[in-house]
Design a protein around this motif. Structure first.
Motif, PDB file in Angstrom:
ATOM      1  N   VAL A  41      -1.061  43.128 -11.659  1.00  0.00           N
ATOM      2  CA  VAL A  41       0.060  43.801 -12.312  1.00  0.00           C
ATOM      3  C   VAL A  41       0.689  42.823 -13.295  1.00  0.00           C
ATOM      4  N   PHE A  42       0.854  43.250 -14.553  1.00  0.00           N
ATOM      5  CA  PHE A  42       1.547  42.358 -15.476  1.00  0.00           C
ATOM      6  C   PHE A  42       2.783  43.026 -16.058  1.00  0.00           C
ATOM      7  N   GLU A  43       3.696  42.220 -16.524  1.00  0.00           N
ATOM      8  CA  GLU A  43       4.971  42.690 -17.047  1.00  0.00           C
ATOM      9  C   GLU A  43       4.743  43.606 -18.252  1.00  0.00           C
ATOM     10  N   ASP A  44       5.620  44.583 -18.398  1.00  0.00           N
ATOM     11  CA  ASP A  44       5.502  45.509 -19.535  1.00  0.00           C
ATOM     12  C   ASP A  44       5.613  44.781 -20.863  1.00  0.00           C
ATOM     13  N   VAL A  45       4.826  45.220 -21.832  1.00  0.00           N
ATOM     14  CA  VAL A  45       4.861  44.662 -23.187  1.00  0.00           C
ATOM     15  C   VAL A  45       4.877  45.820 -24.186  1.00  0.00           C
ATOM     16  N   PRO A  46       5.279  45.579 -25.422  1.00  0.00           N
ATOM     17  CA  PRO A  46       5.231  46.638 -26.436  1.00  0.00           C
ATOM     18  C   PRO A  46       3.810  47.166 -26.592  1.00  0.00           C
ATOM     19  N   GLU A  47       3.704  48.415 -27.016  1.00  0.00           N
ATOM     20  CA  GLU A  47       2.394  49.065 -27.123  1.00  0.00           C
ATOM     21  C   GLU A  47       1.424  48.289 -28.011  1.00  0.00           C
ATOM     22  N   ASN A  48       1.952  47.693 -29.102  1.00  0.00           N
ATOM     23  CA  ASN A  48       1.065  46.988 -30.033  1.00  0.00           C
ATOM     24  C   ASN A  48       0.539  45.664 -29.445  1.00  0.00           C
ATOM     25  N   ARG A  49       1.097  45.224 -28.312  1.00  0.00           N
ATOM     26  CA  ARG A  49       0.630  43.986 -27.670  1.00  0.00           C
ATOM     27  C   ARG A  49      -0.141  44.262 -26.378  1.00  0.00           C
ATOM     28  N   TYR A  50      -0.241  45.545 -26.013  1.00  0.00           N
ATOM     29  CA  TYR A  50      -0.824  45.881 -24.711  1.00  0.00           C
ATOM     30  C   TYR A  50      -2.289  45.451 -24.610  1.00  0.00           C
ATOM     31  N   ALA A  51      -3.079  45.767 -25.601  1.00  0.00           N
ATOM     32  CA  ALA A  51      -4.522  45.485 -25.548  1.00  0.00           C
ATOM     33  C   ALA A  51      -4.802  43.991 -25.408  1.00  0.00           C
ATOM     34  N   GLU A  52      -4.117  43.173 -26.208  1.00  0.00           N
ATOM     35  CA  GLU A  52      -4.382  41.735 -26.143  1.00  0.00           C
ATOM     36  C   GLU A  52      -3.875  41.132 -24.836  1.00  0.00           C
ATOM     37  N   THR A  53      -2.750  41.676 -24.337  1.00  0.00           N
ATOM     38  CA  THR A  53      -2.217  41.175 -23.066  1.00  0.00           C
ATOM     39  C   THR A  53      -3.154  41.521 -21.917  1.00  0.00           C
ATOM     40  N   GLN A  54      -3.619  42.758 -21.908  1.00  0.00           N
ATOM     41  CA  GLN A  54      -4.562  43.159 -20.860  1.00  0.00           C
ATOM     42  C   GLN A  54      -5.856  42.355 -20.947  1.00  0.00           C
ATOM     43  N   ALA A  55      -6.319  42.097 -22.173  1.00  0.00           N
ATOM     44  CA  ALA A  55      -7.552  41.312 -22.363  1.00  0.00           C
ATOM     45  C   ALA A  55      -7.404  39.912 -21.758  1.00  0.00           C
ATOM     46  N   TYR A  56      -6.230  39.320 -21.932  1.00  0.00           N
ATOM     47  CA  TYR A  56      -5.985  37.979 -21.357  1.00  0.00           C
ATOM     48  C   TYR A  56      -6.128  38.027 -19.834  1.00  0.00           C
ATOM     49  N   PHE A  57      -5.476  39.004 -19.215  1.00  0.00           N
ATOM     50  CA  PHE A  57      -5.494  39.051 -17.761  1.00  0.00           C
ATOM     51  C   PHE A  57      -6.844  39.504 -17.207  1.00  0.00           C
ATOM     52  N   LEU A  58      -7.588  40.288 -17.966  1.00  0.00           N
ATOM     53  CA  LEU A  58      -8.947  40.642 -17.542  1.00  0.00           C
ATOM     54  C   LEU A  58      -9.842  39.408 -17.519  1.00  0.00           C
ATOM     55  N   GLU A  59      -9.672  38.534 -18.515  1.00  0.00           N
ATOM     56  CA  GLU A  59     -10.444  37.292 -18.555  1.00  0.00           C
ATOM     57  C   GLU A  59     -10.050  36.382 -17.383  1.00  0.00           C
ATOM     58  N   LEU A  60      -8.751  36.303 -17.108  1.00  0.00           N
ATOM     59  CA  LEU A  60      -8.281  35.525 -15.968  1.00  0.00           C
ATOM     60  C   LEU A  60      -8.864  36.081 -14.665  1.00  0.00           C
ATOM     61  N   ALA A  61      -8.801  37.396 -14.526  1.00  0.00           N
ATOM     62  CA  ALA A  61      -9.304  38.044 -13.310  1.00  0.00           C
ATOM     63  C   ALA A  61     -10.802  37.817 -13.139  1.00  0.00           C
ATOM     64  N   LYS A  62     -11.518  37.805 -14.244  1.00  0.00           N
ATOM     65  CA  LYS A  62     -12.972  37.551 -14.174  1.00  0.00           C
ATOM     66  C   LYS A  62     -13.241  36.167 -13.592  1.00  0.00           C
ATOM     67  N   LEU A  63     -12.462  35.179 -14.027  1.00  0.00           N
ATOM     68  CA  LEU A  63     -12.619  33.820 -13.505  1.00  0.00           C
ATOM     69  C   LEU A  63     -12.303  33.767 -12.004  1.00  0.00           C
ATOM     70  N   VAL A  64     -11.240  34.469 -11.607  1.00  0.00           N
ATOM     71  CA  VAL A  64     -10.837  34.442 -10.196  1.00  0.00           C
ATOM     72  C   VAL A  64     -11.860  35.145  -9.323  1.00  0.00           C
ATOM     73  N   THR A  65     -12.284  36.344  -9.712  1.00  0.00           N
ATOM     74  CA  THR A  65     -13.231  37.093  -8.879  1.00  0.00           C
ATOM     75  C   THR A  65     -14.588  36.391  -8.812  1.00  0.00           C
ATOM     76  N   THR A  66     -14.970  35.733  -9.896  1.00  0.00           N
ATOM     77  CA  THR A  66     -16.215  34.952  -9.871  1.00  0.00           C
ATOM     78  C   THR A  66     -16.102  33.801  -8.884  1.00  0.00           C
ATOM     79  N   SER A  67     -14.963  33.137  -8.902  1.00  0.00           N
ATOM     80  CA  SER A  67     -14.728  32.029  -7.978  1.00  0.00           C
ATOM     81  C   SER A  67     -14.738  32.517  -6.531  1.00  0.00           C
ATOM     82  N   LEU A  68     -14.061  33.634  -6.258  1.00  0.00           N
ATOM     83  CA  LEU A  68     -14.019  34.175  -4.903  1.00  0.00           C
ATOM     84  C   LEU A  68     -15.414  34.580  -4.431  1.00  0.00           C
ATOM     85  N   ASN A  69     -16.231  35.080  -5.357  1.00  0.00           N
ATOM     86  CA  ASN A  69     -17.600  35.435  -5.010  1.00  0.00           C
ATOM     87  C   ASN A  69     -18.404  34.197  -4.597  1.00  0.00           C
TER      88      ASN A  69
END
Length: 638
Positions: A388-416
């Motif tokens: 869950v990430f903090e709300d951001v303006p609509e024009n920043r949503y895609a880049e913000t989500q992309a950042y956290f998806l990349e972070l999540a990929k690193l975490v889930t890979t590590s947990l695997n």
């Protein structure tokens, strides 16, 4: 005139054991004699084979390595952080150091004069017990032998043997005893009252003449060989094996292996001809060998690579196995392993953040879901998580989500890599569906609750059991408030959850036989998860949500809470709590035995007693389903 330096030292000491057991006056007496040592990285405090110092030490700042060396091989056995005490050997053995202590980084240590410390603690038994325990758990490498599976195997010469040789066994003082004239019933009542697994039979002079364990009662009384009123002398194991105080773990192990026993009587002179003063058990040996959650958590917190995290988590599995073998209460096991799992995830997120090119653009929360979210995951299973990430303006949503998806990929890979398999249904934070802003998550949960269907109920069974592991707590609290506010607007969602909880019939057939799988590679196996555990998990979730209770996610704790809220159904809820823990233990044992999730049980491997216990666990499952049918009017809900 006050000594400001001594005051500051005393203030520091009072925050850490064993000094927090002393009065301020005693602390000042010690603090005025403390020596302060400043160390650069690599500086040595004492070396292996050095004559004992006049001081023992506590870390004021930095960190201190303790390592064992032999034949030019150096092996770190522990790293002491701020507030940790080390160099206790002179207090216990009056012999040279067995380890070398060096600064892991720039550090400050306080040297505590042994003579001064002893003068103010001579009559403090609490401190003496602490020092012996600390010495036993910190003075050697707690894992080398265990990882090789050699703790109770052949005792061969190696570095682990050398270290175990100088470990003093931390046995049970003031053991519970009974007289030779006691009946078994009286002795068993004493064991039950004190919640112990053995009782020593002593003569009039308190010399040990025999020992009775839970196994003796099971094999000799429960089977009908002897009546419950039989004298203890009829079923006790005799003569007892004895040793004197001060024995090492190595000596204790050798005697237990040699005589195939799990209990060793400690007497004044080490023979059966002197007074009993203690008992060393198999469990005491495991504890003293460092199978400690605290040590594992320290390793996790210091890990800088996934490989180190995996090694630490595997030690958690060894801890789990020893706890199960020693019949430690499952509630305690769940709490310990959950802390270890959370610590692993936290460290995985921290390491992933260091790999990201920038700091997080906004606050976020990492959630564990499903069994992890309920803090019930004991074995390695697949990972379920969300972000869950903090709300951001609509024009920043895609880049913000992309950042956290990349972070999540690193975490889930590590947990695997650590051992938590990827979720086959892709219910992980690296999936855009489960990595959203707070508002998007609120909308998602509202839709599940207000427009329930089969998919919504399936996802709810996973996502409604979330637990904040890392990040911003306010985001999660806000989400939780929204969920409970929305639940007040509908009863239909509860009906859907209720239907899910009653869909699995009793795990027993018409003739009281176990209902096993009929097809596939699992044919003839009993699915303990879907046929038993899930019904209890679903029922507890539904009932606790319907009562608007927040912050109680664990299944057995949910039933315990329900027992408080509904005294008229207390007995049923407590039975459900017990059944859940007993079934979880069955599942865990099977998983450890077969190195899998333990979901499917080969009933042929169970004893008659175990099958009977399983059947007893099924009774509250049927009863809780009947409660749900009535309370949520499910009989005609299709």
């Amino acid at each position: 005139m006050k000594n400001s330096i001594a005051e500051r030292i005393a203030d520091f000491l009072q925050g850490y054991p064993p000094f927090n057991m002393l009065s301020h006056r005693a602390l000042l007496q010690i603090a005025t004699e403390v020596t302060i040592t400043y160390l650069e990285k690599g500086d040595t405090i004492f070396k292996k084979d050095d004559i004992e110092h006049d001081n023992f030490y506590i870390v004021r700042d930095g960190a201190i390595n303790l390592y064992y060396s032999s034949d030019d091989v150096k092996e770190i056995t522990n790293i002491h952080d701020i507030g940790d005490v080390f160099g206790l050997r002179p207090l216990i053995t009056k012999e040279p150091y067995k380890l070398t202590a060096t600064a892991n980084e720039e550090s400050i240590v306080y040297g505590i004069p042994i003579t001064v410390f002893q003068s103010v603690t001579d009559y403090n038994t609490q401190i003496h017990k602490y020092l012996i325990t600390a010495f036993a758990s910190n003075a050697f490498d707690p894992y080398t032998a265990e990882e090789a599976g050699e703790i109770f195997g052949d005792y061969l010469p190696n570095k682990s043997q050398d270290m175990a040789n100088f470990q003093t066994a931390n046995y049970t003082r003031s053991p519970i005893t009974c007289s030779m004239e006691s009946s078994l019933k009286k002795a068993a009542k004493k064991m039950s009252d004190h919640k112990i697994g053995c009782i020593v039979v002593v003569d009039d002079t308190k010399k040990p003449v025999g020992i009775i364990t839970n196994s003796d009662i099971k094999n000799k009384i429960a089977t009908g060989l002897f009546p419950i009123e039989t004298p203890v002398t009829n079923i006790m194991s005799s003569p007892v094996m004895t040793s004197k105080k001060g024995l090492t773990i190595a000596d204790g192990q050798l005697q237990m292996i040699k005589h195939s026993i799990g209990h060793l009587c400690i007497t004044k002179d080490g023979t059966v001809n002197s007074k009993l003063i203690g008992v060393l058990t198999h469990h005491d040996v495991l504890v003293t060998l460092g199978n400690s959650p605290t040590v594992i958590l320290k390793e996790i917190n210091r890990a800088k690579r996934t490989k180190k995290l995996r090694a630490a988590r595997l030690k958690g599995n060894s801890l789990l196995k020893s706890y199960i073998e020693q019949n430690i209460p499952l509630s305690h096991i769940i709490n310990i392993i959950s802390q270890i799992n959370d610590a692993v995830i936290i460290r995985a997120v921290e390491l992933a953040l260091k790999k990201m090119p920038t700091e997080p653009p906004v606050a976020f929360s990492w959630l564990a879901l499903g069994s992890q979210g309920r803090k019930e995951q004991l074995l390695f299973t697949d990972q379920d998580n969300a972000l869950v990430f903090e709300d951001v303006p609509e024009n920043r949503y895609a880049e913000t989500q992309a950042y956290f998806l990349e972070l999540a990929k690193l975490v889930t890979t590590s947990l695997n890599k650590i051992g938590f398999e990827y979720c086959e249904a892709d219910m992980m934070a690296n999936n855009p569906e489960w990595c959203k802003s707070l508002t998007e998550w609120k909308t998602q949960f509202k839709n599940w609750i207000l427009k329930p269907d089969e998919k919504a109920v399936l996802l709810s069974s996973i996502f409604f059991d979330y637990n904040l592991v890392y990040g911003n707590e306010s985001l999660v609290n806000d989400l939780t408030d929204t969920i409970f506010t929305t639940l007040e607007k509908t009863n239909l969602f509860y009906k859907f959850l209720g239907r899910e909880a009653i869909k699995s019939p009793s795990p027993l057939g018409f003739f009281k036989q176990f209902l096993v799988e009929q097809n596939g590679d699992k044919k003839e196996l009993f699915n303990i998860k879907s046929r038993a555990l899930m019904t209890l998990i679903d029922a507890a979730r539904l009932l606790i949500l319907s009562k608007q209770i927040k912050g109680v996610n664990n299944t057995y704790k949910r039933f315990e809470k329900l027992a408080e809220l509904e005294p008229n159904n207390k007995e049923l809820y407590e039975s459900c709590s017990y059944a859940f823990k007993a079934l979880s233990k069955f599942k865990t044992k099977q998983g450890l035995l077969r190195n899998n999730s333990g979901k499917f049980i080969d009933l042929k491997t169970l004893t008659k007693e175990e099958k009977l216990k399983l059947r007893r666990c099924f009774k509250p499952i049927h009863e809780i389903q009947e409660i749900l049918k009535i309370r949520f009017d499910l009989k005609n809900f299709a």
